[in-house]
Design an enzyme around this catalytic site. Sequence first.
Site, PDB file in Angstrom:
ATOM      1  N   ARG A 274      26.281  -6.015  37.095  1.00  0.00           N
ATOM      2  CA  ARG A 274      24.997  -6.432  37.674  1.00  0.00           C
ATOM      3  C   ARG A 274      24.967  -6.126  39.163  1.00  0.00           C
ATOM      4  O   ARG A 274      23.970  -5.654  39.706  1.00  0.00           O
ATOM      5  CB  ARG A 274      24.760  -7.930  37.462  1.00  0.00           C
ATOM      6  CG  ARG A 274      24.704  -8.336  36.014  1.00  0.00           C
ATOM      7  CD  ARG A 274      23.670  -7.528  35.280  1.00  0.00           C
ATOM      8  NE  ARG A 274      23.473  -7.969  33.935  1.00  0.00           N
ATOM      9  CZ  ARG A 274      22.525  -8.822  33.543  1.00  0.00           C
ATOM     10  NH1 ARG A 274      21.682  -9.313  34.404  1.00  0.00           N
ATOM     11  NH2 ARG A 274      22.418  -9.157  32.285  1.00  0.00           N
ATOM     12  N   SER A 338      21.200 -17.311  35.365  1.00  0.00           N
ATOM     13  CA  SER A 338      20.282 -17.603  34.246  1.00  0.00           C
ATOM     14  C   SER A 338      20.535 -19.013  33.711  1.00  0.00           C
ATOM     15  O   SER A 338      20.848 -19.218  32.543  1.00  0.00           O
ATOM     16  CB  SER A 338      20.444 -16.555  33.155  1.00  0.00           C
ATOM     17  OG  SER A 338      21.810 -16.213  32.998  1.00  0.00           O
ATOM     18  N   HIS A 340      18.488 -21.446  33.262  1.00  0.00           N
ATOM     19  CA  HIS A 340      17.461 -22.055  32.418  1.00  0.00           C
ATOM     20  C   HIS A 340      17.914 -22.117  30.961  1.00  0.00           C
ATOM     21  O   HIS A 340      17.421 -22.914  30.188  1.00  0.00           O
ATOM     22  CB  HIS A 340      16.163 -21.246  32.505  1.00  0.00           C
ATOM     23  CG  HIS A 340      16.259 -19.925  31.808  1.00  0.00           C
ATOM     24  ND1 HIS A 340      16.895 -18.846  32.371  1.00  0.00           N
ATOM     25  CD2 HIS A 340      15.855 -19.529  30.576  1.00  0.00           C
ATOM     26  CE1 HIS A 340      16.864 -17.836  31.518  1.00  0.00           C
ATOM     27  NE2 HIS A 340      16.237 -18.214  30.431  1.00  0.00           N
ATOM     28  N   CYS A 482       1.838  -7.033  45.354  1.00  0.00           N
ATOM     29  CA  CYS A 482       1.641  -7.786  46.594  1.00  0.00           C
ATOM     30  C   CYS A 482       0.879  -9.046  46.230  1.00  0.00           C
ATOM     31  O   CYS A 482       0.266  -9.118  45.170  1.00  0.00           O
ATOM     32  CB  CYS A 482       0.874  -6.974  47.630  1.00  0.00           C
ATOM     33  SG  CYS A 482      -0.802  -6.575  47.169  1.00  0.00           S
TER      34      CYS A 482
END
Length: 628
Positions: A274, A338, A340, A482
């Site tokens: 990663r 991660s 959650h 944006c």
Amino acid sequence: MSTISPAPGAPEHGPRDTRGQDAPSPGVTHGPAAVDTPGGADGPAAASGPTVADSPAAATSPPVANSPTVADGRGAGRPRATGVKAPTGRGLTARGWPQEAALRMLMNNLDPDVAERPEDLVVYGGTGKAARDWPSFHALVGTLTTLGDDETLLVQSGRPVGVVRTHEWAPRVLIANANLVGDWATWPEFRRLEALGLTMYGQMTAGSWIYIGTQGILQGTYETFAAVAAKRFGNTLAGTLTVTAGCGGMGGAQPLAVTMNGGACLIVDVDPTRLQRRVATRYLDEIADDLDDAVEKAVRAREQRRAYSVGVVGNAATVLPELLRRGVPADIVTDQTSAHDPLSYVPEGVAVEDARAFAAAEPEEYTRRARASMARHVEAMVGFLDAGAEVFDYGNSIRSEAALGGYERAFAFPGFVPAYIRPLFCEGKGPFRWVALSGDPADIAATDRAVLELFPENESLTRWLRLAGEKVAFQGLPARICWLGYGERDRAGLRFNEMVASGELKAPIVIGRDHLDCGSVASPYRETEGMLDGSDAIADWPLLNALVNTASGASWVSIHHGGGVGIGRSIHAGQVSVADGTPLAAQKLERVLTNDPGMGVIRHVDAGYEAAERVAREHGVRIPMREG
Ligand code: NAD
């Protein structure tokens, strides 16, 4: 009257090809032949050759670009399509641009340059998928390719389950992912149903086909760190050190967002690949040899007030307490592992390569150990808080998981929305993103210029677009994001539509957003944490948002459960609209891009926010309870 025609096996999807590749449906061409790539310049799909790789069937078949579709939606014995690439250019593989856009965005979500684990259909966020399984993916592609302008495809947790007759203003795709009835909305029940092949986790933009790689979160992360800088550090992060963890699809935006704000960043990830990926895409400056090296380099950059980021391989539950013990001068501490999903967080003492097998074999024991590790991780974050650092939960539920792991002070620090983002939500501001279906970066450069011309007075937008143009490497189809508010998004959308109509842009533009937006989420640990009126858990708002976007002409609309914070903790909705240069698209865009952020204004007026009331008054947003 509706005609229901289940996608799998439907005869109009063409004859089944026994080689394991699809045969084009009658009247519909797939692959490079269908892609108009003048001069071959803007057609990576045509140029890149096979898009179905690494399967035995693909290995013996001729290269087939852009056509992992199957005639038989069940896809029995079909190869798993990896190396998926969206078509590019002006040529249509589907029957209209809204369908083509959904098709390209689905495929783009699974492009290996975009998705975190495309072979498992996982786009980002631990287990956030674009389709339930490969047969479903193939059936989605096949159905989108043949879908009419008066039809709507129904997607239930990543599987196409029906096509109904609607009308041209209706969305071409309606998506519901991972939704469960309240009492059943738990991870174990979700896992049980997932194992039965009945549901999938859609995260936010994975299952709703508008993920644009790490850039998508980069702008929001940039804004958040800019808000931290404004609150505590004199509008710059120069001379500060941010310590964080999790360098995945979303979390990988953190080091670049910190350096874009002038600061130094030390980021921990248990998986070296990663970190390597973020270095390759220029989101991270370098990877340290070990923790000593990382600390030395990060602290030196802080002292020299230099923008710099360094990654270190390690488990955050081990490394953060060690950094605290060493007295590393962290000014800002957060986290985007991660967390959650306790089955995605790697517990201490578990090698990253063993984690998935362990989680699959012993989910309860894995969960217990992950939560215990998160308790230690968060305890260290609170230690930094006590030492005076700015500490916040970055929307991954790590506080609640740590609390479940037995740590009592887990909620000692706030979530990032109440701390920094809510004032923007009150103005209907949120993450507006767009994608060039041409595949040509020049189209994004042209739209960047158009946005700068539309909003010259907006300094932070100008700074962001300049930095993004310099620093962001595109992943998959070129895209930009944006934050725009009420009264701004519709102007940008209409301008893009004009540019498509005039030929300034080479192909249509897809306009969507994250579900993390002002009026589209109920998420008591994140977007709606600590609402003024206590309405944190009221989930009527995202449902109304999806209905409003459906009624206003969006090209596809989705309702998901769980998103970034996990099962049982959020309901959220998304919309994507296509600027194809037609007058009809202009009418739809004007309504969707007004009403969608309008839901944010309405939601925050209802909760009693004065800033939202002001915006509603100024822009004439109608609030019946404030009228007469
Ligand atoms: P991801 O799965 O792509 O990446 C998670 C990373 O955490 C991986 O690189 C993994 O190796 C690493 N990791 C796991 N356990 C670890 C540990 N113990 N120590 C160190 N590293 C560890 O997920 P993502 O897309 O980057 O999302 C990260 C989290 O942020 C998720 O929980 C997601 O739901 C949440 N999220 C937040 C926002 C926001 O706006 N703040 C938006 C989307 C997602």
